[in-house]
Design a protein around this motif. Structure first.
Motif, PDB file in Angstrom:
ATOM      1  N   THR A  70       0.842  -1.198   0.000  1.00  0.00           N
ATOM      2  CA  THR A  70       0.000   0.000   0.000  1.00  0.00           C
ATOM      3  C   THR A  70       0.874   1.244   0.000  1.00  0.00           C
ATOM      4  O   THR A  70       1.899   1.285   0.685  1.00  0.00           O
ATOM      5  CB  THR A  70      -0.896   0.037   1.250  1.00  0.00           C
ATOM      6  OG1 THR A  70      -1.749  -1.107   1.265  1.00  0.00           O
ATOM      7  CG2 THR A  70      -1.752   1.287   1.263  1.00  0.00           C
ATOM      8  N   VAL A  71       0.464   2.243  -0.752  1.00  0.00           N
ATOM      9  CA  VAL A  71       1.059   3.577  -0.646  1.00  0.00           C
ATOM     10  C   VAL A  71      -0.013   4.510  -0.109  1.00  0.00           C
ATOM     11  O   VAL A  71      -1.115   4.584  -0.666  1.00  0.00           O
ATOM     12  CB  VAL A  71       1.584   4.091  -2.003  1.00  0.00           C
ATOM     13  CG1 VAL A  71       2.006   5.547  -1.898  1.00  0.00           C
ATOM     14  CG2 VAL A  71       2.757   3.229  -2.475  1.00  0.00           C
ATOM     15  N   ASN A  72       0.288   5.175   0.993  1.00  0.00           N
ATOM     16  CA  ASN A  72      -0.642   6.102   1.637  1.00  0.00           C
ATOM     17  C   ASN A  72      -0.267   7.553   1.364  1.00  0.00           C
ATOM     18  O   ASN A  72       0.679   8.062   1.956  1.00  0.00           O
ATOM     19  CB  ASN A  72      -0.632   5.895   3.160  1.00  0.00           C
ATOM     20  CG  ASN A  72      -1.539   4.772   3.609  1.00  0.00           C
ATOM     21  OD1 ASN A  72      -2.246   4.192   2.805  1.00  0.00           O
ATOM     22  ND2 ASN A  72      -1.504   4.473   4.897  1.00  0.00           N
ATOM     23  N   PRO A  73      -0.996   8.228   0.479  1.00  0.00           N
ATOM     24  CA  PRO A  73      -0.759   9.669   0.327  1.00  0.00           C
ATOM     25  C   PRO A  73      -1.493  10.438   1.429  1.00  0.00           C
ATOM     26  O   PRO A  73      -2.328   9.899   2.146  1.00  0.00           O
ATOM     27  CB  PRO A  73      -1.387   9.982  -1.038  1.00  0.00           C
ATOM     28  CG  PRO A  73      -1.845   8.669  -1.615  1.00  0.00           C
ATOM     29  CD  PRO A  73      -1.985   7.719  -0.468  1.00  0.00           C
ATOM     30  N   ASP A  74      -1.158  11.704   1.502  1.00  0.00           N
ATOM     31  CA  ASP A  74      -1.965  12.622   2.316  1.00  0.00           C
ATOM     32  C   ASP A  74      -1.802  14.028   1.772  1.00  0.00           C
ATOM     33  O   ASP A  74      -0.676  14.462   1.495  1.00  0.00           O
ATOM     34  CB  ASP A  74      -1.533  12.606   3.778  1.00  0.00           C
ATOM     35  CG  ASP A  74      -2.409  13.550   4.622  1.00  0.00           C
ATOM     36  OD1 ASP A  74      -3.646  13.392   4.563  1.00  0.00           O
ATOM     37  OD2 ASP A  74      -1.849  14.435   5.286  1.00  0.00           O
ATOM     38  N   GLY A  75      -2.900  14.695   1.604  1.00  0.00           N
ATOM     39  CA  GLY A  75      -2.875  16.097   1.223  1.00  0.00           C
ATOM     40  C   GLY A  75      -2.324  16.362  -0.157  1.00  0.00           C
ATOM     41  O   GLY A  75      -1.682  17.388  -0.383  1.00  0.00           O
TER      42      GLY A  75
ATOM     43  N   ARG B 167       1.287  20.912   8.518  1.00  0.00           N
ATOM     44  CA  ARG B 167       0.985  19.940   9.567  1.00  0.00           C
ATOM     45  C   ARG B 167       1.871  18.704   9.512  1.00  0.00           C
ATOM     46  O   ARG B 167       1.867  17.897  10.441  1.00  0.00           O
ATOM     47  CB  ARG B 167      -0.480  19.534   9.505  1.00  0.00           C
ATOM     48  CG  ARG B 167      -0.828  18.632   8.339  1.00  0.00           C
ATOM     49  CD  ARG B 167      -2.293  18.232   8.358  1.00  0.00           C
ATOM     50  NE  ARG B 167      -2.578  17.213   7.372  1.00  0.00           N
ATOM     51  CZ  ARG B 167      -3.756  16.608   7.242  1.00  0.00           C
ATOM     52  NH1 ARG B 167      -4.750  16.946   8.046  1.00  0.00           N
ATOM     53  NH2 ARG B 167      -3.936  15.696   6.332  1.00  0.00           N
ATOM     54  N   ASN B 168       2.631  18.474   8.390  1.00  0.00           N
ATOM     55  CA  ASN B 168       3.493  17.297   8.375  1.00  0.00           C
ATOM     56  C   ASN B 168       4.875  17.639   8.929  1.00  0.00           C
ATOM     57  O   ASN B 168       5.282  18.798   9.004  1.00  0.00           O
ATOM     58  CB  ASN B 168       3.570  16.651   6.983  1.00  0.00           C
ATOM     59  CG  ASN B 168       4.256  17.517   5.937  1.00  0.00           C
ATOM     60  OD1 ASN B 168       5.388  17.947   6.109  1.00  0.00           O
ATOM     61  ND2 ASN B 168       3.556  17.759   4.824  1.00  0.00           N
ATOM     62  N   LEU B 169       5.610  16.638   9.341  1.00  0.00           N
ATOM     63  CA  LEU B 169       6.878  16.834  10.034  1.00  0.00           C
ATOM     64  C   LEU B 169       7.933  17.499   9.159  1.00  0.00           C
ATOM     65  O   LEU B 169       8.776  18.240   9.660  1.00  0.00           O
ATOM     66  CB  LEU B 169       7.406  15.488  10.529  1.00  0.00           C
ATOM     67  CG  LEU B 169       6.531  14.766  11.559  1.00  0.00           C
ATOM     68  CD1 LEU B 169       7.103  13.394  11.868  1.00  0.00           C
ATOM     69  CD2 LEU B 169       6.398  15.603  12.833  1.00  0.00           C
TER      70      LEU B 169
ATOM     71  N   ILE C  96       2.931  17.758  -0.737  1.00  0.00           N
ATOM     72  CA  ILE C  96       3.012  16.443  -1.362  1.00  0.00           C
ATOM     73  C   ILE C  96       2.400  16.513  -2.757  1.00  0.00           C
ATOM     74  O   ILE C  96       1.257  16.945  -2.935  1.00  0.00           O
ATOM     75  CB  ILE C  96       2.290  15.374  -0.524  1.00  0.00           C
ATOM     76  CG1 ILE C  96       2.742  15.462   0.946  1.00  0.00           C
ATOM     77  CG2 ILE C  96       2.551  13.980  -1.099  1.00  0.00           C
ATOM     78  CD1 ILE C  96       4.227  15.288   1.147  1.00  0.00           C
ATOM     79  N   LEU C  97       3.164  16.061  -3.757  1.00  0.00           N
ATOM     80  CA  LEU C  97       2.751  16.121  -5.156  1.00  0.00           C
ATOM     81  C   LEU C  97       2.439  14.727  -5.693  1.00  0.00           C
ATOM     82  O   LEU C  97       2.909  13.715  -5.142  1.00  0.00           O
ATOM     83  CB  LEU C  97       3.866  16.755  -5.994  1.00  0.00           C
ATOM     84  CG  LEU C  97       4.318  18.160  -5.571  1.00  0.00           C
ATOM     85  CD1 LEU C  97       5.542  18.576  -6.373  1.00  0.00           C
ATOM     86  CD2 LEU C  97       3.183  19.158  -5.750  1.00  0.00           C
ATOM     87  N   PRO C  98       1.676  14.637  -6.781  1.00  0.00           N
ATOM     88  CA  PRO C  98       1.423  13.322  -7.397  1.00  0.00           C
ATOM     89  C   PRO C  98       2.715  12.572  -7.714  1.00  0.00           C
ATOM     90  O   PRO C  98       2.775  11.344  -7.583  1.00  0.00           O
ATOM     91  CB  PRO C  98       0.656  13.683  -8.678  1.00  0.00           C
ATOM     92  CG  PRO C  98      -0.054  14.951  -8.345  1.00  0.00           C
ATOM     93  CD  PRO C  98       0.900  15.706  -7.458  1.00  0.00           C
ATOM     94  N   GLU C  99       3.752  13.303  -8.104  1.00  0.00           N
ATOM     95  CA  GLU C  99       5.031  12.662  -8.420  1.00  0.00           C
ATOM     96  C   GLU C  99       5.633  11.965  -7.200  1.00  0.00           C
ATOM     97  O   GLU C  99       6.342  10.954  -7.338  1.00  0.00           O
ATOM     98  CB  GLU C  99       6.021  13.701  -8.959  1.00  0.00           C
ATOM     99  CG  GLU C  99       5.680  14.272 -10.314  1.00  0.00           C
ATOM    100  CD  GLU C  99       4.619  15.362 -10.279  1.00  0.00           C
ATOM    101  OE1 GLU C  99       4.147  15.700  -9.157  1.00  0.00           O
ATOM    102  OE2 GLU C  99       4.241  15.865 -11.353  1.00  0.00           O
ATOM    103  N   ASP C 100       5.347  12.489  -6.015  1.00  0.00           N
ATOM    104  CA  ASP C 100       5.849  11.850  -4.797  1.00  0.00           C
ATOM    105  C   ASP C 100       5.186  10.489  -4.580  1.00  0.00           C
ATOM    106  O   ASP C 100       5.828   9.537  -4.130  1.00  0.00           O
ATOM    107  CB  ASP C 100       5.608  12.757  -3.589  1.00  0.00           C
ATOM    108  CG  ASP C 100       6.331  14.094  -3.715  1.00  0.00           C
ATOM    109  OD1 ASP C 100       7.510  14.089  -4.114  1.00  0.00           O
ATOM    110  OD2 ASP C 100       5.704  15.133  -3.430  1.00  0.00           O
TER     111      ASP C 100
ATOM    112  N   ASP D 136       3.516  11.229   3.020  1.00  0.00           N
ATOM    113  CA  ASP D 136       2.691  12.293   3.601  1.00  0.00           C
ATOM    114  C   ASP D 136       3.516  13.392   4.260  1.00  0.00           C
ATOM    115  O   ASP D 136       2.985  14.234   4.993  1.00  0.00           O
ATOM    116  CB  ASP D 136       1.710  11.695   4.616  1.00  0.00           C
ATOM    117  CG  ASP D 136       2.405  10.901   5.722  1.00  0.00           C
ATOM    118  OD1 ASP D 136       3.646  11.001   5.827  1.00  0.00           O
ATOM    119  OD2 ASP D 136       1.713  10.199   6.477  1.00  0.00           O
ATOM    120  N   GLY D 137       4.827  13.382   4.037  1.00  0.00           N
ATOM    121  CA  GLY D 137       5.685  14.377   4.663  1.00  0.00           C
ATOM    122  C   GLY D 137       5.975  14.093   6.122  1.00  0.00           C
ATOM    123  O   GLY D 137       6.685  14.852   6.778  1.00  0.00           O
ATOM    124  N   GLY D 138       5.403  12.993   6.620  1.00  0.00           N
ATOM    125  CA  GLY D 138       5.595  12.637   8.024  1.00  0.00           C
ATOM    126  C   GLY D 138       4.430  13.080   8.879  1.00  0.00           C
ATOM    127  O   GLY D 138       4.332  14.235   9.287  1.00  0.00           O
TER     128      GLY D 138
END
Length: 698
Positions: free
Chosen positions: A616-621, A655-657, A662-666, A689-691
């Motif tokens: 699983t890959v979990n994106p956020d924002g 809000r991320n660490l 966060i971009l689609p490319e990430d 998610d940047g942490g």
């Protein structure tokens, strides 16, 4: 005024030619490109062209003749200045003084470099002396089907005389190299008024004082041969001994091919994983359904350009066209002995004809596989190579038809074929090929692939060497996305992931396009942000259908194909931080995402023995470039956090660490990590998610 030809395309545009002025190299490149557009004239990578100009020697300032010729490994249809070699013609001809005979051929290729005029030259090809030892300003060396049919007929020299009288020369088969150039020179000296030369079992040389004259000469010679063959076909009636097997209807052929292709791909990949191609054109069906197939196919092809790409002969399947292919193990049991026999016969071919210094035996699996009544499959290291192999075998079919209509088809003796296939110069060319990319030879199907995160994932996978099938519910979006790739990288399929029949059709199209599927990336999604009170049953069902049911159906069909192939595989599901973290106004979406995540773990546990990894890959924002954020979802999230919609990107970044947007490319990089780097990882969640500390899975 456009010239009238029936069997070749006249593509010369006088306006375009005039715009090139008196630049003979530009005109030679233009001629090359338009010749290469007609596959009846020459196929991808086949043949070569040249011109000679007067230039100033940079060392002496004297005028010298320079020959510009297609370099090694190029394609005349796409030839540019960077793909040609420029050589001093006189120096090349002076190599006759040091040539020591047939055994000296390989050394001579190295000496071509001492003849280089243009320091930016592409490496000169083995055919360089064939152009250099002839005196004409513009020369075409082509492999037209009609000419090779004449060249491969058992009485080729007499047929050449019958068609063109004394206006064409004829040289018997000889492996390309310096000595063949000497034979062409000798033929011209003995027949100074000829307009071209037929090379036995090989192809055609034609020439002219200008690029246009050369072009017209080539077309006229090919047209005359084509007319002759067409007349013979009409006189003889039945082609290839008549029909033995009846073709299935078109739709049934494609369904059969889609059922069988993953099995064929798995077996053809016993040493190196392959990409597939399928064709059931009228030309192919006429041949593979014929009485003479079993006689002609084992003979092999005649032109070196053909068998270098198709192997010396195809594998003919003994399956009935009406065979029920649903029992995979039963069909596999019938196919394995056929592949085993083919590999053993190829090994015998190698052992019988090898020399002390021959390169090691290459992959013994077939490139061309024939299924009478259904069609023809080809398998190679990438889509372009598989497609081109298929096109070359179609050329070989045309050659067989023509030669059989003239008299009888003859192929190269096996030793001659081996000596070209395992030529040390050919091996050196293979060794110079660039290193393959991490995902080469693999096929991915990406849901929601026409935009946003799905498109970014597809871009990344293609960049890393994969073939990708984009699926989406929008035909227009798919069409727009497809325009950003070349034709051998990506295919598309309209797919509603909530419907099993739509998914079935999408997978069939994927298999027909590339031979199978190795990676299933479920990226299709939508987002609904509502409180419990505002969430309607329809909202709940839509989220469950697209995110959860869609993931289940995609995995179910994908695994069926992967198990047929026996090559392992990857499933990567794009879920969300919201599957791990509780938040307001998110009951439908968060529950569906949590279900996606746990289904991933369950499938990882189940499919490990088949070497199918599930992650699983979990994106956020992911706001920028993501279609999920179009519409009410963004408004809902902004309301939940008590901010304006325009402030969402900054809000999520803060809000991320890592304080990163966060971009689609990430997300695409996260997918690549799963399928291209973490080879021994399954059942995992990769957060992109940047942490987010509250989303740490452990």
């Amino acid at each position: 005024m456009e010239k009238a030809f029936q069997y070749v395309d006249y593509l010369w545009d006088e306006k375009k030619a005039k715009s090139l002025g008196d630049d003979q190299v530009a005109l030679f490149l233009y001629r090359s490109n338009i010749l290469g557009q007609d596959l009846r004239i020459t196929n991808y990578g086949g043949g070569n062209t040249s011109c000679k100009t007067i230039e100033k020697d940079p060392l002496t300032n004297e005028e010298v003749e320079v020959m510009w010729v297609k370099g090694s490994g190029g394609d005349i249809g796409t030839l540019t200045r960077s793909g040609i070699a420029g050589l001093y013609t006189e120096r090349l001809r002076n190599l006759k003084k040091v040539y020591q005979g047939i055994e000296d051929e390989d050394r001579m290729v190295g000496l071509f470099n001492h003849c280089i005029y243009d320091l930016d030259s592409k490496a000169p090809s083995i055919d360089t002396p064939l152009h250099g030892l002839l005196p004409f300003k513009h020369i075409d060396h082509l492999h037209p089907d009609a000419l090779i049919a004449v060249a491969a007929a058992k009485d080729s020299e007499a047929v050449t005389k019958e068609i063109w009288g004394d206006s064409m020369g004829w040289v018997p088969w000889q492996r390309p190299g310096f000595d063949l150039g000497l034979q062409l020179e000798k033929c011209l000296e003995e027949n100074p008024d000829i307009r071209g030369i037929v090379l036995g079992s090989h192809g055609l040389f034609t020439w002219g004082d200008t690029s246009y004259e050369c072009y017209m000469n080539s077309l006229e010679v090919i047209e005359r041969a084509s007319e002759y063959i067409a007349k013979k076909v009409t006189e003889n009636g039945e082609v290839f001994g008549g029909q033995k097997v009846e073709s299935l209807p078109a739709e049934e052929r494609k369904k059969k091919a889609a059922q069988l292709m993953p099995l064929l791909r798995g077996m053809a990949s016993s040493e190196n994983q392959m990409i597939g191609h399928f064709t059931d054109s009228d030309t192919v069906l006429e041949y593979i359904n014929s009485t003479d197939l079993e006689r002609l196919a084992p003979m092999g092809t005649s032109c070196p350009d053909h068998f270098l790409r198709t192997k010396i002969q195809p594998l003919i399947l003994t399956l009935d066209s009406n065979e029920d292919l649903s029992n995979t193990e039963e069909i596999k049991g019938k196919l394995e002995p056929l592949f085993g026999k083919y590999r053993e016969e190829y090994k015998e071919y190698y052992e019988k004809h090898k020399h002390d210094n021959s390169p090691a035996m290459r992959d013994p699996n077939p490139v061309i596989i024939i299924y009478p009544g259904v069609g023809m499959f080809s398998f190679a290291k990438n889509k372009q190579t598989a497609r081109v192999a298929s096109e070359f075998y179609v050329n070989a079919i045309n050659v067989m038809r023509g030669a059989e209509s003239i008299s009888a088809y003859t192929s190269l003796p096996r030793q001659e074929a081996f000596d070209i296939e395992y030529w040390l110069l050919e091996e050196a060319k293979l060794q110079r090929m660039p290193k393959e990319k991490p995902l080469s030879r693999r096929v991915a199907i990406v849901t929601g692939g026409a935009g946003g995160i799905g498109k970014a994932i597809a871009d990344k996978l293609v960049a890393e060497g994969a073939n990708v099938v984009l699926t989406d519910i929008s035909k227009d979006n798919l069409k727009e996305a497809l325009e950003t790739y070349n034709r051998d990288e990506v295919a598309t399929a309209i797919c509603d992931v909530t419907k099993a029949d739509s998914i079935q059709k999408a997978y069939e199209e994927a298999v027909l396009a590339f031979g199978g599927v190795d990676m299933v990336i479920h990226s299709a999604g939508l987002a609904i942000s509502k409180s419990l009170e505002d969430t309607e049953l329809s909202d709940w069902e839509l989220l469950q259908d697209v995110l959860v049911k869609g993931q289940f159906l995609m995995a179910k069909k994908g695994v069926e194909i992967m198990k047929k192939q026996g090559l392992g595989g990857d499933i990567v599901n794009i879920a969300s931080k919201n599957g791990l973290v509780s938040g307001p106004n998110n009951v439908g979406y968060g529950t569906a995402k949590a279900a996606q995540q746990h289904m991933t773990r369950l499938l990882a546990a189940e499919l490990g023995e088949d070497h199918i990894r599930v992650n699983t890959v979990n994106p956020d924002g992911v706001i920028v470039g993501s279609r999920i954020w179009e519409g009410e979802w963004a408004e809902g999230r902004a309301k939940a956090y008590g901010i304006d919609v325009k402030d969402l990107p900054a809000h999520y970044a803060k809000r991320n660490l890592l304080k990163e947007i966060i971009l689609p490319e990430d997300i695409a990089n996260g997918v690549f990590a799963c399928v291209g780097i973490l080879e021994k990882s399954t059942g995992n969640i990769i957060n992109v998610d940047g942490g987010m500390a509250n989303a740490f899975p452990r």
